[in-house]
Design a protein around this motif. Sequence first.
Motif, PDB file in Angstrom:
ATOM      1  N   ASP A 173     -10.780 -16.808  11.052  1.00 53.28           N
ATOM      2  CA  ASP A 173      -9.711 -15.809  11.213  1.00 53.28           C
ATOM      3  C   ASP A 173      -8.601 -16.008  10.184  1.00 53.28           C
ATOM      4  OD1 ASP A 173     -11.017 -14.601  13.324  1.00 53.28           O
ATOM      5  OD2 ASP A 173      -9.985 -15.804  14.849  1.00 53.28           O
ATOM      6  N   ALA A 174      -8.254 -17.264   9.912  1.00 53.82           N
ATOM      7  CA  ALA A 174      -7.188 -17.537   8.947  1.00 53.82           C
ATOM      8  C   ALA A 174      -7.574 -17.060   7.547  1.00 53.82           C
ATOM      9  CB  ALA A 174      -6.866 -19.031   8.928  1.00 53.82           C
ATOM     10  N   VAL A 175      -8.806 -17.317   7.145  1.00 54.25           N
ATOM     11  CA  VAL A 175      -9.271 -16.864   5.829  1.00 54.25           C
ATOM     12  C   VAL A 175      -9.357 -15.336   5.803  1.00 54.25           C
ATOM     13  CG1 VAL A 175     -11.233 -16.864   4.242  1.00 54.25           C
ATOM     14  CG2 VAL A 175     -10.467 -19.001   5.293  1.00 54.25           C
ATOM     15  N   THR A 177      -7.899   5.083   1.674  1.00 56.36           N
ATOM     16  CA  THR A 177      -9.349   5.001   1.851  1.00 56.36           C
ATOM     17  C   THR A 177      -9.882   3.659   1.366  1.00 56.36           C
ATOM     18  OG1 THR A 177      -9.504   7.395   1.519  1.00 56.36           O
ATOM     19  CG2 THR A 177     -11.537   6.128   1.291  1.00 56.36           C
ATOM     20  N   LEU A 178      -9.365   3.208   0.253  1.00 51.77           N
ATOM     21  CA  LEU A 178      -9.800   1.937  -0.323  1.00 51.77           C
ATOM     22  C   LEU A 178      -9.425   0.773   0.599  1.00 51.77           C
ATOM     23  CD1 LEU A 178     -11.286   1.334  -2.931  1.00 51.77           C
ATOM     24  CD2 LEU A 178      -9.098   0.836  -4.015  1.00 51.77           C
ATOM     25  N   ALA A 179      -8.219   0.811   1.128  1.00 55.74           N
ATOM     26  CA  ALA A 179      -7.779  -0.245   2.044  1.00 55.74           C
ATOM     27  C   ALA A 179      -8.650  -0.260   3.300  1.00 55.74           C
ATOM     28  CB  ALA A 179      -6.313  -0.035   2.409  1.00 55.74           C
ATOM     29  N   ALA A 180      -8.987   0.938   3.815  1.00 56.87           N
ATOM     30  CA  ALA A 180      -9.832   1.016   5.016  1.00 56.87           C
ATOM     31  C   ALA A 180     -11.238   0.495   4.733  1.00 56.87           C
ATOM     32  CB  ALA A 180      -9.896   2.458   5.508  1.00 56.87           C
ATOM     33  N   ALA A 181     -11.805   0.860   3.570  1.00 54.56           N
ATOM     34  CA  ALA A 181     -13.150   0.409   3.214  1.00 54.56           C
ATOM     35  C   ALA A 181     -13.185  -1.107   3.029  1.00 54.56           C
ATOM     36  CB  ALA A 181     -13.620   1.109   1.941  1.00 54.56           C
ATOM     37  N   ALA A 182     -12.173  -1.641   2.357  1.00 55.08           N
ATOM     38  CA  ALA A 182     -12.111  -3.085   2.151  1.00 55.08           C
ATOM     39  C   ALA A 182     -11.918  -3.810   3.480  1.00 55.08           C
ATOM     40  CB  ALA A 182     -10.975  -3.429   1.194  1.00 55.08           C
ATOM     41  N   ALA A 236     -15.187  -3.900   5.331  1.00 53.21           N
ATOM     42  CA  ALA A 236     -16.095  -4.896   4.750  1.00 53.21           C
ATOM     43  C   ALA A 236     -15.675  -6.308   5.143  1.00 53.21           C
ATOM     44  CB  ALA A 236     -16.122  -4.751   3.230  1.00 53.21           C
ATOM     45  N   LEU A 237     -14.381  -6.594   5.095  1.00 54.29           N
ATOM     46  CA  LEU A 237     -13.898  -7.927   5.466  1.00 54.29           C
ATOM     47  C   LEU A 237     -14.196  -8.232   6.929  1.00 54.29           C
ATOM     48  CD1 LEU A 237     -10.435  -8.113   3.633  1.00 54.29           C
ATOM     49  CD2 LEU A 237     -12.567  -9.232   2.989  1.00 54.29           C
ATOM     50  N   GLU A 238     -14.128  -7.205   7.779  1.00 54.59           N
ATOM     51  CA  GLU A 238     -14.428  -7.402   9.197  1.00 54.59           C
ATOM     52  C   GLU A 238     -15.898  -7.807   9.387  1.00 54.59           C
ATOM     53  OE1 GLU A 238     -13.159  -8.110  12.702  1.00 54.59           O
ATOM     54  OE2 GLU A 238     -11.774  -7.074  11.340  1.00 54.59           O
ATOM     55  N   GLN A 263     -17.604 -15.350   3.627  1.00 55.07           N
ATOM     56  CA  GLN A 263     -16.444 -14.468   3.515  1.00 55.07           C
ATOM     57  C   GLN A 263     -15.935 -14.347   2.078  1.00 55.07           C
ATOM     58  OE1 GLN A 263     -14.517 -16.464   7.134  1.00 55.07           O
ATOM     59  NE2 GLN A 263     -13.361 -14.540   7.006  1.00 55.07           N
ATOM     60  N   VAL A 264     -15.523 -15.458   1.499  1.00 56.76           N
ATOM     61  CA  VAL A 264     -14.875 -15.407   0.184  1.00 56.76           C
ATOM     62  C   VAL A 264     -15.846 -14.932  -0.891  1.00 56.76           C
ATOM     63  CG1 VAL A 264     -13.594 -16.716  -1.544  1.00 56.76           C
ATOM     64  CG2 VAL A 264     -13.316 -17.255   0.896  1.00 56.76           C
TER      65      VAL A 264
END
Length: 643
Positions: free
Chosen positions: A430-432, A459-464, A467-469, A581-582
Amino acid sequence: MATMGSLIGLVNRIQRACTALGDYGGGDSALASLWDALPSVVVVGGQSSGKSSVLESVVGRDFLPRGSGIVTRRPLVLQLHKIEDKEEYAEFGHIPRRRFTDFSLVRQEIQDETDRITGKSKQISPIPIHLSIYSPNVVNLTLIDLPGLTKVAVEGQPESIVEDIEKMVRAYVDKPNSIILAISPANQDIATSDAIKLAKEVDPSGERTFGVLTKLDLMDKGTNALDVLEGRAYRLQHPWVGIVNRSQADIMKNTDMIYARRREQEYFATSSDYGHLASKMGSEYLAKLLSRHLESVIKAKIPGIISLINKGIDEMEAELDRLGRPIAVDAGAKLYTILELCRAFDKIFKEHLDGGRPGGDRIYGVFDNQLPAALRKLPFDKHLSLPNVRKIVSEADGYQPHLIAPEQGYRRLIDGSLSYFRGPAEASVDAVHFVLKELVRKSIGETEELRRFPALQTTLAAAAGEALEKFREQSKKTVVRLVDMESSYLTVDFFRRLPQEVEKGGLAPSPADRRAASADRKNPSSDHGIPTPERGNPSDPLGDRYADAHFRRIGSNVSSYISMVSDTLRITIPKAVVYCQVKEARQNLLHYFYTQIGRKEGEQLGELLDEDPSLMSKRQELAKRLELYKAARDEIDSVAWVR
């Protein structure tokens, strides 16, 4: 050298382009006004000073609206072009392809165009009307006719009309490149002339002012205006010019302007007062004088105009680069633009991760500080306390106590301890995840090219974020699996390496056990060897296994094993988090977004590239102005200043 016609025509063309753009001086734009830099002759006078008659005499045509009160309510940029053809015609800047040969229609069009902006009211407007007249009877000249100065607002006019007119007139005459044509009636005291009063304020040296005295023929008998015309009453750097206007009767009769010019010349030639000045009097002389002077001023100002244009072009191109160039309309170009913007964002995001920009080091901080601290805080002391170890081992034995080592007790203690590792493992994920989300937000904000497209940013923020989720979910499964793997198969060699000595089928007593046994021998209990719940029977080896020392040794062994596992997980959890993740964020953050964007239609792509309307308006204005400046530069370059 460049000809007079080419010089004045050059300024005329640039002025028309400025008006089409909306640049007519006095604006609040951060960029310098090209209009203000262009030399021009500004006609100034009070109402009923004969201003309109002077202009019509110079043109040789009756074309201006007439009436009572304020007739001129918008600046009229009058551009005169001398031609060889005998046919005279006029063209307006707002309807350039229509030629007017009937000058009564010119008068009506001026009135109609004025009303189009100001309405039928008595209001005024700073937006100029451009009128070009082509005639063999004119000289190349540009004049700007302004509303007549007034002292009192008449019915239907706002109370501020007096100040509004003066403000408009001052905006023109204040410019250092303007030539002031101050018109005053001869039958009034020159000291009360509105035009001279204003000219004196803005041009105290008189270098830019030409004085014109009208209505000389209407002066009282026995009086003349020689003191003014010869510069004794009020001296200017340039000579005064006297004009004889058509009478009201001539205007009503539609007296031919060419005939009126000849009659004006005859008046001065035969006048006992002004005969000696006849060659320097009249509307024809005034037009030639102004044309020559305007040409000389343009020549002198051209280097400064070129410098202003070049500076303006550099500033506008830099500003357009900052705002971003216009987007093409076809779907392919839009898709290409979106992908380029995404690549720019992705590049900055990777720089944050790789250390080129700050932020990526916070991920290492999770592994180096947060995870070890969380592992140290796990409640192993409580879980492996003597009462808890005794309780768990005893429960695991059931009705039949263990003989050598409490196998099930060990496993239960270890499983219970390992379960605590899930919390720090998931917390690291969660921290990462939080750091990566912050880096996405920061990278979007730092991508200059994206700032003009708020819809694409969202849109870009939502897509990213989506993906991170997904990366977080996969990472959590992996780190929890690491913990579960430790529970599923214990490291047997660890326990085999523990110091053990089999005595009579049992474990060798530890130093603590020996000390406890020695104490028992020295202080025998009153129950004569009967074991108590607190300590085992010293004479019974089986009883020793259930003594406190025995449970302490079990807890110590489990603690050592858990410490080994903790060291292992401290190494493997960061590896799993970085891998899941990274690394995924670095390589595939927008992978799903790319697959989706390629399926969108042109209209949907256009929605992503919607901009702030004010930004679009500003870019369009800058693009038009830049086009004007470049055209003006080309116009100037096309004139051969020196052969």
